[in-house]
Write a protein that holds these residues in place. Structure first.
Motif, PDB file in Angstrom:
ATOM      1  N   PRO A   1      -5.582  -0.440   2.258  1.00  0.00           N
ATOM      2  CA  PRO A   1      -4.120  -0.233   2.234  1.00  0.00           C
ATOM      3  C   PRO A   1      -3.482  -0.294   0.853  1.00  0.00           C
ATOM      4  O   PRO A   1      -2.387   0.245   0.661  1.00  0.00           O
ATOM      5  N   ILE A   2      -4.140  -0.912  -0.140  1.00  0.00           N
ATOM      6  CA  ILE A   2      -3.542  -0.965  -1.483  1.00  0.00           C
ATOM      7  C   ILE A   2      -4.064   0.137  -2.404  1.00  0.00           C
ATOM      8  O   ILE A   2      -3.660   0.216  -3.561  1.00  0.00           O
ATOM      9  N   LEU A   3      -4.932   1.007  -1.891  1.00  0.00           N
ATOM     10  CA  LEU A   3      -5.414   2.143  -2.682  1.00  0.00           C
ATOM     11  C   LEU A   3      -4.326   3.212  -2.742  1.00  0.00           C
ATOM     12  O   LEU A   3      -3.389   3.203  -1.929  1.00  0.00           O
ATOM     13  N   PRO A   4      -4.407   4.161  -3.687  1.00  0.00           N
ATOM     14  CA  PRO A   4      -3.339   5.157  -3.847  1.00  0.00           C
ATOM     15  C   PRO A   4      -2.915   5.880  -2.563  1.00  0.00           C
ATOM     16  O   PRO A   4      -1.746   6.211  -2.411  1.00  0.00           O
ATOM     17  N   SER A   5      -3.806   6.095  -1.642  1.00  0.00           N
ATOM     18  CA  SER A   5      -3.428   6.778  -0.393  1.00  0.00           C
ATOM     19  C   SER A   5      -3.043   5.793   0.718  1.00  0.00           C
ATOM     20  O   SER A   5      -2.718   6.210   1.826  1.00  0.00           O
ATOM     21  N   GLY A   6      -3.050   4.505   0.419  1.00  0.00           N
ATOM     22  CA  GLY A   6      -2.789   3.489   1.433  1.00  0.00           C
ATOM     23  C   GLY A   6      -1.307   3.204   1.656  1.00  0.00           C
ATOM     24  O   GLY A   6      -0.462   3.456   0.793  1.00  0.00           O
ATOM     25  N   ALA A   7      -1.005   2.623   2.808  1.00  0.00           N
ATOM     26  CA  ALA A   7       0.375   2.325   3.196  1.00  0.00           C
ATOM     27  C   ALA A   7       1.028   1.268   2.316  1.00  0.00           C
ATOM     28  O   ALA A   7       2.254   1.199   2.242  1.00  0.00           O
TER      29      ALA A   7
ATOM     30  N   PRO B   1       7.381  -9.999   5.072  1.00  0.00           N
ATOM     31  CA  PRO B   1       7.369  -9.182   3.849  1.00  0.00           C
ATOM     32  C   PRO B   1       7.042  -7.703   4.095  1.00  0.00           C
ATOM     33  O   PRO B   1       6.959  -6.922   3.140  1.00  0.00           O
ATOM     34  N   SER B   2       6.871  -7.298   5.339  1.00  0.00           N
ATOM     35  CA  SER B   2       6.550  -5.894   5.652  1.00  0.00           C
ATOM     36  C   SER B   2       7.652  -4.965   5.149  1.00  0.00           C
ATOM     37  O   SER B   2       8.826  -5.352   5.100  1.00  0.00           O
ATOM     38  N   TYR B   3       7.265  -3.776   4.767  1.00  0.00           N
ATOM     39  CA  TYR B   3       8.223  -2.765   4.309  1.00  0.00           C
ATOM     40  C   TYR B   3       7.667  -1.388   4.604  1.00  0.00           C
ATOM     41  O   TYR B   3       6.448  -1.186   4.609  1.00  0.00           O
ATOM     42  N   ASN B   4       8.539  -0.444   4.884  1.00  0.00           N
ATOM     43  CA  ASN B   4       8.155   0.930   5.200  1.00  0.00           C
ATOM     44  C   ASN B   4       6.960   0.932   6.169  1.00  0.00           C
ATOM     45  O   ASN B   4       7.026   0.342   7.224  1.00  0.00           O
ATOM     46  N   GLN B   5       5.873   1.559   5.761  1.00  0.00           N
ATOM     47  CA  GLN B   5       4.673   1.621   6.608  1.00  0.00           C
ATOM     48  C   GLN B   5       3.695   0.486   6.306  1.00  0.00           C
ATOM     49  O   GLN B   5       2.626   0.409   6.921  1.00  0.00           O
ATOM     50  N   CYS B   6       4.010  -0.378   5.365  1.00  0.00           N
ATOM     51  CA  CYS B   6       3.147  -1.492   4.989  1.00  0.00           C
ATOM     52  C   CYS B   6       3.492  -2.700   5.883  1.00  0.00           C
ATOM     53  O   CYS B   6       4.494  -3.369   5.661  1.00  0.00           O
TER      54      CYS B   6
ATOM     55  N   LYS C   1       2.426   1.432  -2.780  1.00  0.00           N
ATOM     56  CA  LYS C   1       3.701   1.331  -3.482  1.00  0.00           C
ATOM     57  C   LYS C   1       4.489   0.153  -2.935  1.00  0.00           C
ATOM     58  O   LYS C   1       4.525  -0.036  -1.716  1.00  0.00           O
ATOM     59  N   PRO C   2       5.097  -0.649  -3.744  1.00  0.00           N
ATOM     60  CA  PRO C   2       5.105  -0.492  -5.201  1.00  0.00           C
ATOM     61  C   PRO C   2       3.727  -0.804  -5.788  1.00  0.00           C
ATOM     62  O   PRO C   2       3.037  -1.706  -5.310  1.00  0.00           O
ATOM     63  N   ASN C   3       3.357  -0.054  -6.782  1.00  0.00           N
ATOM     64  CA  ASN C   3       2.057  -0.202  -7.428  1.00  0.00           C
ATOM     65  C   ASN C   3       2.122  -1.348  -8.437  1.00  0.00           C
ATOM     66  O   ASN C   3       2.135  -1.126  -9.650  1.00  0.00           O
TER      67      ASN C   3
END
Length: 117
Positions: free
Chosen positions: A59-65, A109-114, A68-70
């Protein structure tokens, strides 16, 4: 009969003290996240520890939910909480494995799709 009662009381106290360390930290849901004052190097270590110990780091890779924020603090928070969740949400699974860099919060702490579990 008094000896049996004393023995039973001792066993109950002993088992209670052993089990207290395996109980969740609170009845309301909490999340283990990075302290805002945590050092960059410690957060990097936390990311490496979590990824090396069974946490899904995709999930923290560039294509993961959760990419961002990176930022290191955002990525570390997600992974630290994942480790905490996978290991029973105990104080030990947050503070012992992420010393001087972790804190518990009762704010999701969830946000958007994360989504933090």
């Amino acid at each position: 009969m008094a000896n049996m009662s004393s023995l039973l009381t001792f066993i109950v106290i002993l088992l209670s003290s052993i089990m207290i360390n395996h109980l969740p930290v609170a009845s309301s849901k909490q999340w283990c996240v990075s302290m805002p004052t945590a050092k960059y190097e410690q957060l990097e270590d936390n990311i490496g520890f979590a990824c090396a110990n069974g946490v899904d780091c995709r999930p923290i890779l560039p294509s993961g939910a959760c990419f961002k924020p990176n930022t290191t603090i955002s990525h570390a928070s997600y992974l630290m909480n994942s480790y905490y969740e996978q290991h029973g949400r105990t104080n030990n699974s947050c503070f012992f494995f992420f010393p001087n860099s972790a804190m518990l919060t009762s704010t999701d702490p969830s946000y958007n799709q994360c989504i933090y579990k």
